[in-house]
Write an enzyme that holds these catalytic residues in place. Structure first.
Site, mmCIF file in Angstrom:
data_model
loop_
_atom_site.group_PDB
_atom_site.id
_atom_site.type_symbol
_atom_site.label_atom_id
_atom_site.label_comp_id
_atom_site.label_asym_id
_atom_site.label_seq_id
_atom_site.Cartn_x
_atom_site.Cartn_y
_atom_site.Cartn_z
ATOM 1 N N GLU A 188 0.822 -1.211 0.000
ATOM 2 C CA GLU A 188 0.000 0.000 0.000
ATOM 3 C C GLU A 188 0.860 1.267 0.000
ATOM 4 O O GLU A 188 0.568 2.224 -0.718
ATOM 5 C CB GLU A 188 -0.915 0.025 1.237
ATOM 6 C CG GLU A 188 -2.112 -0.909 1.155
ATOM 7 C CD GLU A 188 -3.248 -0.342 0.317
ATOM 8 O OE1 GLU A 188 -3.090 0.763 -0.233
ATOM 9 O OE2 GLU A 188 -4.283 -1.010 0.206
ATOM 10 N N SER A 189 1.901 1.275 0.825
ATOM 11 C CA SER A 189 2.628 2.529 1.071
ATOM 12 C C SER A 189 4.123 2.374 1.259
ATOM 13 O O SER A 189 4.815 3.373 1.470
ATOM 14 C CB SER A 189 2.061 3.195 2.335
ATOM 15 O OG SER A 189 2.326 2.371 3.471
#
Length: 424
Positions: free
Chosen positions: A136-137
């Site tokens: 995701e990040s």
């Protein structure tokens, strides 16, 4: 997490509205550059396009010895999908094009993954869902996607607020690792209860539960009577729900990014669990430990950093939810400080006069500008401004000279600005 774009208020961290020392400026610039490099690679990951292949919703065969190893390593179903075409594509992506960035993400991982894993297991969820923030990040609390999802868990504003995360012009708790992690795990628990499969839950986390529900209603699930279990071990086959995800991924009922989301998770988990196998350094276990202090009114993070004996860059990195590097006015706020410094920092804060909670800032005088005119511009009394600038008691400042403005003046400006953005 992917939803429709939201207003551009969900942006990267603002420039600090505080006095910044040169060393802090360099450190903050490095953090900003690091975030930009993360964003560029995460964007390439989101837009990667594995080559179209024939439907592969049937598990691929894995050698018995390797299957036993994979089953012992993972609590998500990797053994049945490790040789899936999309999984292999993303293993190659992370070890090739994204290798340099992946190495940095793996270095960050020990700060967060052990704690996330413990919380997932406590909720009855697979601990290996702790690798979701990796795709995701890159385990970055300041990540912002093209669709304005924010933070390590990439919450959209609406979903974040639904799970109790405060988002306004002062704080964005989607960037708060502790609060966002709790919200994300509650969301994953709800999705797992709804779909009965960690892979379908992960797909719903990315593409939205409604889209997954509608897609499942349209595909023909494998008839259990057609599955030959005569030679399989009791737990060797895939979970029905996990197999359903791959059937859904071979359909036209979900978006391409959601089709690839679980293969990305599996590929990232394979690398994170066995980094040396893929040529990465084994990261050292170093969960983040900190103390905290309670602040009762607007206080600059630079002031708290000074009292805690740490740089502004380090303190803000530990407290990225504070959008302006200032705690909100007239609210209780919790600020994380280095382990062992909580008690002394809290005592110093409790004794700090209100006038010293916000650092003064510089105004460069223009030609012909008087102290009274500057005072009116910033909404402070002439007496207060003279108190900050005794050198101008008998004369007006010359063009280019610095006039120190009380921090409270800037706070008043922010409050008025925030009323326009957030409402009364």
């Amino acid at each position: 997490m992917v939803e429709s774009p939201k207003p551009t208020t969900d942006s990267a961290p603002a420039t600090p509205a505080v006095t910044v020392a040169p060393a802090d400026s360099l450190a903050l610039a490095k953090l900003a550059r690091d975030s930009a490099l993360d964003a560029a690679m995460l964007d390439r990951l989101a837009t990667a396009q594995p080559p179209e292949e024939p439907a592969e919703s049937v598990p691929a065969a894995v050698a018995d010895a390797e299957a036993a190893t994979l089953r012992s390593l993972f609590d998500i179903d990797v053994v049945n999908w490790a040789d899936h075409g999309r999984v292999k594509y993303y293993v190659n992506f992370f070890t090739g094009l994204a290798r340099e960035r992946m190495a940095i993400w793996l270095e960050r991982m020990p700060l967060y993954e052990p704690t996330i894993r413990t919380q997932l297991i406590a909720r009855g969820l697979p601990g290996d869902l702790a690798y979701l923030p990796l795709i995701e990040s890159g385990y970055s609390s300041t990540a912002v996607s093209r669709s304005r999802a924010v933070g390590m868990w990439q919450f959209m504003r609406g979903t974040g607020k639904f799970y109790g995360l405060k988002v306004d012009s002062w704080v964005d708790e989607r960037r708060d690792v502790v609060k966002a992690t709790d919200a994300a795990i509650r969301y994953l628990a709800d999705l797992t209860a709804r779909f009965g499969s960690p892979y379908l839950a992960a797909a719903a986390y990315n593409g939205g539960p409604g889209r997954i529900q509608r897609g499942l209603a349209r595909i023909d699930l494998v008839d259990e009577e057609e599955v030959d279990d005569s030679t399989a071990e009791e737990d060797a086959g895939p979970q029905a729900g996990d197999a359903a995800f791959f059937q859904l991924a071979d359909s036209r009922y979900i978006k391409r990014e959601t089709k690839d989301y679980v293969p990305k998770l599996i590929a990232a988990a394979m690398i994170a669990k066995q980094p040396q196998r893929y040529g990465f350094k084994v990261p050292e276990l170093s969960p983040r430990v900190s103390d905290s202090v309670v602040v009762l009114d607007a206080t600059g993070l630079d002031v708290i950093a000074r009292l805690a004996g740490v740089s502004l860059a380090d303190l803000w990195a530990a407290n990225p939810a504070y959008v302006r590097a200032v705690t909100p006015p007239k609210r209780h706020a919790v600020v994380r400080v280095p382990a062992g410094s909580g008690s002394s920092t809290q005592s110093a804060l409790d004794e700090l006069p209100s006038a010293e909670r916000l650092t003064s800032f510089a105004h460069h005088a223009k030609k012909g500008e008087t102290l009274a005119r500057i005072a009116r511009r910033y909404g402070v009394s002439l007496a207060a401004l003279r108190g900050f600038n005794p050198e101008y008691a008998a004369r007006a400042p010359r063009a280019g000279e610095v006039v120190r403005i009380p921090g409270q003046a800037r706070l008043a400006g922010w409050i008025n600005e925030n009323r326009r953005v957030d409402g009364p």
